[in-house]
Design a protein around this motif. Structure first.
Motif, PDB file in Angstrom:
ATOM      1  N   ASP A 105       0.860  -1.188   0.000  1.00 41.93           N
ATOM      2  CA  ASP A 105       0.000   0.000   0.000  1.00 41.93           C
ATOM      3  C   ASP A 105       0.896   1.238   0.000  1.00 41.93           C
ATOM      4  O   ASP A 105       2.017   1.198   0.526  1.00 41.93           O
ATOM      5  CB  ASP A 105      -0.867   0.032   1.265  1.00 41.93           C
ATOM      6  CG  ASP A 105      -2.124  -0.827   1.134  1.00 41.93           C
ATOM      7  OD1 ASP A 105      -2.439  -1.247   0.014  1.00 41.93           O
ATOM      8  OD2 ASP A 105      -2.779  -1.064   2.172  1.00 41.93           O
ATOM      9  N   LYS A 106       0.393   2.325  -0.555  1.00 43.39           N
ATOM     10  CA  LYS A 106       1.155   3.574  -0.597  1.00 43.39           C
ATOM     11  C   LYS A 106       1.559   3.962   0.824  1.00 43.39           C
ATOM     12  O   LYS A 106       0.771   3.871   1.761  1.00 43.39           O
ATOM     13  CB  LYS A 106       0.322   4.683  -1.221  1.00 43.39           C
ATOM     14  CG  LYS A 106       1.174   5.837  -1.734  1.00 43.39           C
ATOM     15  CD  LYS A 106       0.339   6.755  -2.616  1.00 43.39           C
ATOM     16  CE  LYS A 106       1.090   7.480  -3.685  1.00 43.39           C
ATOM     17  NZ  LYS A 106       2.142   6.842  -4.394  1.00 43.39           N
ATOM     18  N   ASN A 107       2.815   4.370   0.967  1.00 43.07           N
ATOM     19  CA  ASN A 107       3.356   4.666   2.290  1.00 43.07           C
ATOM     20  C   ASN A 107       4.116   5.991   2.242  1.00 43.07           C
ATOM     21  O   ASN A 107       5.223   6.062   1.693  1.00 43.07           O
ATOM     22  CB  ASN A 107       4.290   3.525   2.708  1.00 43.07           C
ATOM     23  CG  ASN A 107       4.728   3.645   4.153  1.00 43.07           C
ATOM     24  OD1 ASN A 107       4.813   4.735   4.698  1.00 43.07           O
ATOM     25  ND2 ASN A 107       5.024   2.513   4.771  1.00 43.07           N
ATOM     26  N   PRO A 108       3.542   7.067   2.812  1.00 44.37           N
ATOM     27  CA  PRO A 108       4.182   8.378   2.747  1.00 44.37           C
ATOM     28  C   PRO A 108       5.525   8.453   3.462  1.00 44.37           C
ATOM     29  O   PRO A 108       6.311   9.366   3.226  1.00 44.37           O
ATOM     30  CB  PRO A 108       3.158   9.321   3.413  1.00 44.37           C
ATOM     31  CG  PRO A 108       2.258   8.434   4.214  1.00 44.37           C
ATOM     32  CD  PRO A 108       2.259   7.098   3.548  1.00 44.37           C
TER      33      PRO A 108
ATOM     34  N   VAL B 276       7.915   6.381   3.057  1.00 42.44           N
ATOM     35  CA  VAL B 276       8.958   5.804   2.206  1.00 42.44           C
ATOM     36  C   VAL B 276       9.322   6.796   1.110  1.00 42.44           C
ATOM     37  O   VAL B 276       8.453   7.320   0.425  1.00 42.44           O
ATOM     38  CB  VAL B 276       8.471   4.478   1.571  1.00 42.44           C
ATOM     39  CG1 VAL B 276       9.445   3.995   0.511  1.00 42.44           C
ATOM     40  CG2 VAL B 276       8.278   3.413   2.645  1.00 42.44           C
ATOM     41  N   TYR B 277      10.628   7.038   0.969  1.00 40.73           N
ATOM     42  CA  TYR B 277      11.070   7.844  -0.178  1.00 40.73           C
ATOM     43  C   TYR B 277      12.338   7.237  -0.758  1.00 40.73           C
ATOM     44  O   TYR B 277      13.301   6.966  -0.036  1.00 40.73           O
ATOM     45  CB  TYR B 277      11.340   9.309   0.184  1.00 40.73           C
ATOM     46  CG  TYR B 277      11.926  10.020  -1.015  1.00 40.73           C
ATOM     47  CD1 TYR B 277      11.106  10.395  -2.077  1.00 40.73           C
ATOM     48  CD2 TYR B 277      13.304  10.206  -1.136  1.00 40.73           C
ATOM     49  CE1 TYR B 277      11.632  10.972  -3.222  1.00 40.73           C
ATOM     50  CE2 TYR B 277      13.847  10.778  -2.278  1.00 40.73           C
ATOM     51  CZ  TYR B 277      13.004  11.163  -3.309  1.00 40.73           C
ATOM     52  OH  TYR B 277      13.539  11.704  -4.458  1.00 40.73           O
ATOM     53  N   HIS B 278      12.318   7.023  -2.051  1.00 43.16           N
ATOM     54  CA  HIS B 278      13.505   6.581  -2.772  1.00 43.16           C
ATOM     55  C   HIS B 278      13.335   7.075  -4.206  1.00 43.16           C
ATOM     56  O   HIS B 278      12.265   6.908  -4.784  1.00 43.16           O
ATOM     57  CB  HIS B 278      13.608   5.046  -2.741  1.00 43.16           C
ATOM     58  CG  HIS B 278      14.907   4.537  -3.288  1.00 43.16           C
ATOM     59  ND1 HIS B 278      15.173   4.507  -4.632  1.00 43.16           N
ATOM     60  CD2 HIS B 278      16.010   4.061  -2.658  1.00 43.16           C
ATOM     61  CE1 HIS B 278      16.394   4.008  -4.817  1.00 43.16           C
ATOM     62  NE2 HIS B 278      16.917   3.731  -3.633  1.00 43.16           N
ATOM     63  N   PRO B 279      14.380   7.681  -4.776  1.00 43.51           N
ATOM     64  CA  PRO B 279      14.219   8.256  -6.123  1.00 43.51           C
ATOM     65  C   PRO B 279      13.874   7.234  -7.209  1.00 43.51           C
ATOM     66  O   PRO B 279      13.325   7.597  -8.238  1.00 43.51           O
ATOM     67  CB  PRO B 279      15.582   8.904  -6.396  1.00 43.51           C
ATOM     68  CG  PRO B 279      16.532   8.276  -5.424  1.00 43.51           C
ATOM     69  CD  PRO B 279      15.720   7.893  -4.232  1.00 43.51           C
ATOM     70  N   LYS B 280      14.165   5.946  -6.968  1.00 44.57           N
ATOM     71  CA  LYS B 280      13.927   4.946  -8.027  1.00 44.57           C
ATOM     72  C   LYS B 280      12.851   3.938  -7.677  1.00 44.57           C
ATOM     73  O   LYS B 280      12.682   2.939  -8.366  1.00 44.57           O
ATOM     74  CB  LYS B 280      15.237   4.215  -8.328  1.00 44.57           C
ATOM     75  CG  LYS B 280      16.268   5.117  -8.965  1.00 44.57           C
ATOM     76  CD  LYS B 280      17.339   4.330  -9.639  1.00 44.57           C
ATOM     77  CE  LYS B 280      18.203   5.269 -10.468  1.00 44.57           C
ATOM     78  NZ  LYS B 280      19.444   4.681 -10.862  1.00 44.57           N
ATOM     79  N   VAL B 281      12.134   4.161  -6.585  1.00 44.86           N
ATOM     80  CA  VAL B 281      11.133   3.182  -6.157  1.00 44.86           C
ATOM     81  C   VAL B 281       9.822   3.907  -5.843  1.00 44.86           C
ATOM     82  O   VAL B 281       9.825   4.923  -5.156  1.00 44.86           O
ATOM     83  CB  VAL B 281      11.624   2.414  -4.888  1.00 44.86           C
ATOM     84  CG1 VAL B 281      10.563   1.451  -4.383  1.00 44.86           C
ATOM     85  CG2 VAL B 281      12.915   1.659  -5.186  1.00 44.86           C
ATOM     86  N   HIS B 282       8.701   3.357  -6.364  1.00 41.60           N
ATOM     87  CA  HIS B 282       7.383   3.886  -5.972  1.00 41.60           C
ATOM     88  C   HIS B 282       7.198   3.637  -4.479  1.00 41.60           C
ATOM     89  O   HIS B 282       7.620   2.595  -3.976  1.00 41.60           O
ATOM     90  CB  HIS B 282       6.250   3.144  -6.710  1.00 41.60           C
ATOM     91  CG  HIS B 282       6.268   3.309  -8.188  1.00 41.60           C
ATOM     92  ND1 HIS B 282       5.877   4.473  -8.810  1.00 41.60           N
ATOM     93  CD2 HIS B 282       6.618   2.464  -9.182  1.00 41.60           C
ATOM     94  CE1 HIS B 282       5.986   4.331 -10.130  1.00 41.60           C
ATOM     95  NE2 HIS B 282       6.442   3.122 -10.375  1.00 41.60           N
TER      96      HIS B 282
ATOM     97  N   GLN C 187      10.461   0.597   6.885  1.00 42.81           N
ATOM     98  CA  GLN C 187       9.209   1.148   7.416  1.00 42.81           C
ATOM     99  C   GLN C 187       8.175   0.032   7.551  1.00 42.81           C
ATOM    100  O   GLN C 187       8.188  -0.920   6.779  1.00 42.81           O
ATOM    101  CB  GLN C 187       8.649   2.218   6.464  1.00 42.81           C
ATOM    102  CG  GLN C 187       9.559   3.404   6.225  1.00 42.81           C
ATOM    103  CD  GLN C 187       9.702   4.296   7.448  1.00 42.81           C
ATOM    104  OE1 GLN C 187       8.822   4.355   8.297  1.00 42.81           O
ATOM    105  NE2 GLN C 187      10.830   4.979   7.548  1.00 42.81           N
ATOM    106  N   ASP C 188       7.280   0.179   8.508  1.00 45.57           N
ATOM    107  CA  ASP C 188       6.145  -0.748   8.612  1.00 45.57           C
ATOM    108  C   ASP C 188       5.271  -0.572   7.370  1.00 45.57           C
ATOM    109  O   ASP C 188       5.121   0.552   6.881  1.00 45.57           O
ATOM    110  CB  ASP C 188       5.308  -0.436   9.861  1.00 45.57           C
ATOM    111  CG  ASP C 188       6.090  -0.653  11.149  1.00 45.57           C
ATOM    112  OD1 ASP C 188       7.260  -1.056  11.065  1.00 45.57           O
ATOM    113  OD2 ASP C 188       5.519  -0.412  12.231  1.00 45.57           O
ATOM    114  N   ALA C 189       4.704  -1.644   6.882  1.00 42.38           N
ATOM    115  CA  ALA C 189       3.924  -1.530   5.647  1.00 42.38           C
ATOM    116  C   ALA C 189       2.926  -2.673   5.531  1.00 42.38           C
ATOM    117  O   ALA C 189       3.078  -3.726   6.151  1.00 42.38           O
ATOM    118  CB  ALA C 189       4.851  -1.533   4.435  1.00 42.38           C
ATOM    119  N   THR C 190       1.905  -2.429   4.692  1.00 45.22           N
ATOM    120  CA  THR C 190       0.851  -3.414   4.454  1.00 45.22           C
ATOM    121  C   THR C 190       0.957  -3.945   3.036  1.00 45.22           C
ATOM    122  O   THR C 190       1.112  -3.177   2.088  1.00 45.22           O
ATOM    123  CB  THR C 190      -0.535  -2.759   4.662  1.00 45.22           C
ATOM    124  OG1 THR C 190      -0.605  -2.269   6.002  1.00 45.22           O
ATOM    125  CG2 THR C 190      -1.655  -3.763   4.435  1.00 45.22           C
TER     126      THR C 190
END
Length: 198
Positions: free
Chosen positions: A141-144, A146-152, A187-190
């Motif tokens: 699921d979208k996770n605010p 998380v940031y990486h220039p090459k990964v959604h 990060q925690d994620a679903t």
């Protein structure tokens, strides 16, 4: 040509955390393969085969495809060591390469987030499927956080569903099935599973 980061990490890829997550995903995917004994499955972006090799016994033929030669080499070693008869491997990048293989089921597990143009890869996967074929997507699921220039940073279910419809898929069912700690860029994620019919 841009270096494939997965070539570099291939030998260290099978960490305890990755194996644990792969086991959870494989268990979920297996539910979707209950009627698939006579089917051909492509696991696209298969990595070292952590999921594809676990579910190979649910289908007639499993084709594991990855863009990293080193990853595919590791799969081939595992196949030889376990004497698995129904697995083929290919090195290919469907965003660039055209492959003349068809499947009843295509699995893309934690792959879409690495592909910049989601629509292009979905169109390619659509063409790879037989009529009435099934696309199984596992992703975050979208996770605010998380940031990486090459990964959604994950996907919104409704947006993904709309994209799949615009690609030609008749129906898509999306459900969340696992929430993990520090599983997505620390990060925690679903995780969700999206099943689409061609």
């Amino acid at each position: 040509m841009e270096e494939n980061v997965f070539e570099t990490i291939a030998k260290k890829y099978d960490s305890t955390e990755r194996i644990e997550l792969a086991n959870i995903i494989a268990h979920k995917v297996r539910e979707e393969l209950a009627q698939a004994k006579e089917k051909t499955l492509i696991d696209y972006g298969s990595g070292t085969g952590l999921i594809g090799l676990q579910i190979a016994d649910s289908v007639k033929n499993a084709i594991l495809v990855d863009s990293s030669e080193n990853m595919v080499e590791i799969i081939n070693d595992k196949v030889a060591a376990s004497n698995i008869q129904n697995v083929q491997t290919f090195v290919a990048d469907f965003t660039k390469d055209t492959m003349d293989i068809k499947a009843d089921i295509v699995l893309v597990s934690l792959v879409l987030l690495h592909i910049p143009d989601t629509k292009i890869i979905l169109e390619k996967l659509y063409k790879t499927l037989q009529t009435d074929g099934k696309l199984i997507i596992i992703d975050f699921d979208k996770n605010p956080n998380v940031y990486h220039p090459k990964v959604h940073n994950g996907f919104v279910a409704d947006e993904l569903k709309a994209l799949l419809t615009s690609t030609g898929f008749k129906s898509t069912n999306i459900q969340q099935f696992h929430h993990g700690e520090k599983v997505f860029m620390k990060q925690d994620a679903t995780l969700f599973i999206a099943v689409s019919k061609k």
